[in-house]
Design a protein around this motif. Structure first.
Motif, PDB file in Angstrom:
ATOM      1  N   LEU A  24       1.585 -12.774  13.121  1.00  0.00           N
ATOM      2  CA  LEU A  24       0.936 -12.725  11.795  1.00  0.00           C
ATOM      3  C   LEU A  24       1.934 -12.646  10.662  1.00  0.00           C
ATOM      4  O   LEU A  24       2.045 -13.350   9.687  1.00  0.00           O
ATOM      5  N   PRO A  25       2.870 -11.478  10.730  1.00  0.00           N
ATOM      6  CA  PRO A  25       3.940 -11.572   9.722  1.00  0.00           C
ATOM      7  C   PRO A  25       4.595 -12.728   9.212  1.00  0.00           C
ATOM      8  O   PRO A  25       5.000 -13.406   8.247  1.00  0.00           O
ATOM      9  N   LEU A  26       5.073 -13.482  10.619  1.00  0.00           N
ATOM     10  CA  LEU A  26       5.857 -14.645  10.613  1.00  0.00           C
ATOM     11  C   LEU A  26       5.069 -15.709   9.671  1.00  0.00           C
ATOM     12  O   LEU A  26       5.222 -16.515   8.936  1.00  0.00           O
ATOM     13  N   ALA A  27       3.731 -16.025  10.217  1.00  0.00           N
ATOM     14  CA  ALA A  27       2.791 -16.963   9.658  1.00  0.00           C
ATOM     15  C   ALA A  27       2.407 -16.648   8.165  1.00  0.00           C
ATOM     16  O   ALA A  27       2.548 -17.640   7.578  1.00  0.00           O
ATOM     17  N   ARG A  30       5.373 -17.786   6.202  1.00  0.00           N
ATOM     18  CA  ARG A  30       5.497 -19.294   6.114  1.00  0.00           C
ATOM     19  C   ARG A  30       4.708 -19.698   5.180  1.00  0.00           C
ATOM     20  O   ARG A  30       4.737 -20.875   4.615  1.00  0.00           O
ATOM     21  N   SER A  31       3.334 -19.207   5.096  1.00  0.00           N
ATOM     22  CA  SER A  31       2.077 -19.600   4.358  1.00  0.00           C
ATOM     23  C   SER A  31       1.622 -18.570   3.845  1.00  0.00           C
ATOM     24  O   SER A  31       0.793 -17.707   4.071  1.00  0.00           O
ATOM     25  N   PRO A  32       2.182 -18.234   2.493  1.00  0.00           N
ATOM     26  CA  PRO A  32       1.816 -16.745   1.650  1.00  0.00           C
ATOM     27  C   PRO A  32       0.064 -16.882   1.355  1.00  0.00           C
ATOM     28  O   PRO A  32      -0.308 -18.149   1.148  1.00  0.00           O
ATOM     29  N   VAL A  33      -0.456 -15.696   1.508  1.00  0.00           N
ATOM     30  CA  VAL A  33      -1.816 -15.760   1.083  1.00  0.00           C
ATOM     31  C   VAL A  33      -2.130 -14.645   0.221  1.00  0.00           C
ATOM     32  O   VAL A  33      -1.216 -13.542  -0.068  1.00  0.00           O
ATOM     33  N   ASP A  34      -3.027 -14.705  -0.746  1.00  0.00           N
ATOM     34  CA  ASP A  34      -3.389 -13.685  -1.604  1.00  0.00           C
ATOM     35  C   ASP A  34      -4.239 -12.600  -1.083  1.00  0.00           C
ATOM     36  O   ASP A  34      -3.968 -11.363  -1.507  1.00  0.00           O
ATOM     37  N   VAL A  43      -3.178  -2.800  10.814  1.00  0.00           N
ATOM     38  CA  VAL A  43      -2.447  -3.604   9.554  1.00  0.00           C
ATOM     39  C   VAL A  43      -1.181  -3.789   9.731  1.00  0.00           C
ATOM     40  O   VAL A  43      -0.264  -3.206   9.808  1.00  0.00           O
ATOM     41  N   PRO A  44      -0.866  -5.249  10.235  1.00  0.00           N
ATOM     42  CA  PRO A  44       0.733  -5.570  10.507  1.00  0.00           C
ATOM     43  C   PRO A  44       1.443  -5.776   9.142  1.00  0.00           C
ATOM     44  O   PRO A  44       0.671  -5.515   8.029  1.00  0.00           O
ATOM     45  N   TRP A  45       2.737  -5.330   9.498  1.00  0.00           N
ATOM     46  CA  TRP A  45       3.673  -5.497   8.275  1.00  0.00           C
ATOM     47  C   TRP A  45       3.444  -7.028   7.791  1.00  0.00           C
ATOM     48  O   TRP A  45       3.976  -7.878   8.269  1.00  0.00           O
ATOM     49  N   CYS A  46       3.385  -7.111   6.510  1.00  0.00           N
ATOM     50  CA  CYS A  46       3.037  -8.298   5.732  1.00  0.00           C
ATOM     51  C   CYS A  46       3.257  -8.168   4.410  1.00  0.00           C
ATOM     52  O   CYS A  46       3.207  -7.205   3.819  1.00  0.00           O
ATOM     53  N   PRO A  47       3.989  -9.122   3.657  1.00  0.00           N
ATOM     54  CA  PRO A  47       4.353  -9.155   2.284  1.00  0.00           C
ATOM     55  C   PRO A  47       3.112  -9.701   1.462  1.00  0.00           C
ATOM     56  O   PRO A  47       3.062 -10.281   0.755  1.00  0.00           O
TER      57      PRO A  47
END
Length: 225
Positions: A24-27, A30-34, A43-47
Motif C-alpha cells: 500500500l505505501p508503494l502504491a 506511485r499514485s498519490p491520494v488525498d 494504518v500503514p506508513w503512507c505520505p
C-alpha cells in the motif's frame, strides 16, 4: 466498481504481510491520494495527511484471556498508532464504538458507526465477480453452518458439544465449519473425534465467495457464536 471515477491498482502479492507494510505505501507513492481509507485496523506508513481508519473490534482488550501476551501487545500498539493518525474512525457497531472509546480514550466525535455492507444476495450470489459453479455433491443436503476463524473466543467447542446432543443430528443433520485455523485447530479436531462426530462435521477450510454464498442460502440454520 463500474465507474469511470474508479481505478483499480493491484499490488504484487495478495498477502497482508506484504500489503500493509510495503504494497500500500508503494502504491500511494506511485499514485498519490488525498484521502486514504485503511480498512484493516492497521494504518500503514503512507505520505497521506488525511486517513480514515476502520476498526472492526478491540477483542484483545475486551477478552485478553483469548490472546497470547505478544499478540495483545502488538494489537494494542497498532491500534494506538492507528487512532493517533486517523482523522476519523469507522466501527461496525455501537458496542465496538463504546469499547474503542473506553480502551483507547478516543474522542467520541471522531468515531462513527457504519454497519458492514451486504456481501451476498438472497439468491446466494456474491456482489462481486461471477464464481465457479456450485458443486452440490461435495456438501450435505441438510446442514447447519458456521463461518469464521477457529479461535477460542468463537466458542466452537460449545457448538460441537450442543451438536453432539442434538436430535437433529441423529436425523441426518450435519455441521459445516467454514474458516481457517487460527490457534485452536488441533483442539477442535480432537474434540470432534472425542465426541464421535468425525462423520457428521465437515471442515473445508477457506472457500471461495460463490461457494460461501450458496452455503448460506442452502443451510438450514446459521450459527453465530
Amino acid at each position: 466498481l463500474p465507474s469511470p471515477r474508479a481505478a483499480i491498482r493491484p499490488t504484487a502479492f495478495n498477502s497482508r504481510w506484504y500489503y500493509v507494510p510495503l504494497g500500500l505505501p508503494l502504491a500511494v507513492l506511485r499514485s498519490p491520494v488525498d484521502l486514504l481509507h485503511a480498512t484493516f485496523t492497521v494504518v500503514p506508513w503512507c505520505p497521506v495527511r488525511r486517513i480514515v481508519l476502520t476498526v472492526q473490534d478491540v477483542c484483545p482488550d475486551v477478552h485478553p484471556e483469548f490472546f497470547p501476551p505478544g499478540i495483545r501487545a502488538r494489537f494494542r500498539w497498532l491500534i494506538t498508532h492507528g487512532v493517533s493518525r486517523a482523522a476519523h474512525i469507522i466501527v461496525p457497531s455501537e458496542r465496538t464504538r463504546l469499547e474503542l472509546i473506553e480502551h483507547y480514550e478516543v474522542d467520541s466525535a471522531r468515531v462513527s458507526v457504519i454497519p458492514n455492507g451486504v456481501r451476498f444476495r438472497m439468491d446466494g450470489s456474491t456482489t462481486g465477480e461471477a464464481a465457479p459453479p456450485f458443486d452440490a455433491d461435495r456438501w450435505p443436503r441438510d446442514f447447519a453452518l458456521y463461518v469464521g476463524r477457529f479461535h477460542a473466543r468463537k466458542n466452537i467447542e460449545r457448538l460441537l458439544q450442543a451438536f453432539a446432543r442434538s436430535a437433529s443430528r441423529r436425523r441426518g443433520l450435519r455441521l459445516v465449519l467454514v474458516g481457517r485455523d487460527l490457534w485452536s485447530g488441533e483442539r477442535i479436531a480432537q474434540l470432534i473425534d472425542t465426541l464421535g462426530l468425525a462423520q457428521d462435521v465437515i471442515c473445508p477450510g477457506h472457500v471461495d465467495d460463490g461457494t460461501l454464498g450458496e452455503l448460506y442460502r442452502r443451510a438450514r440454520v446459521f450459527t453465530f457464536l
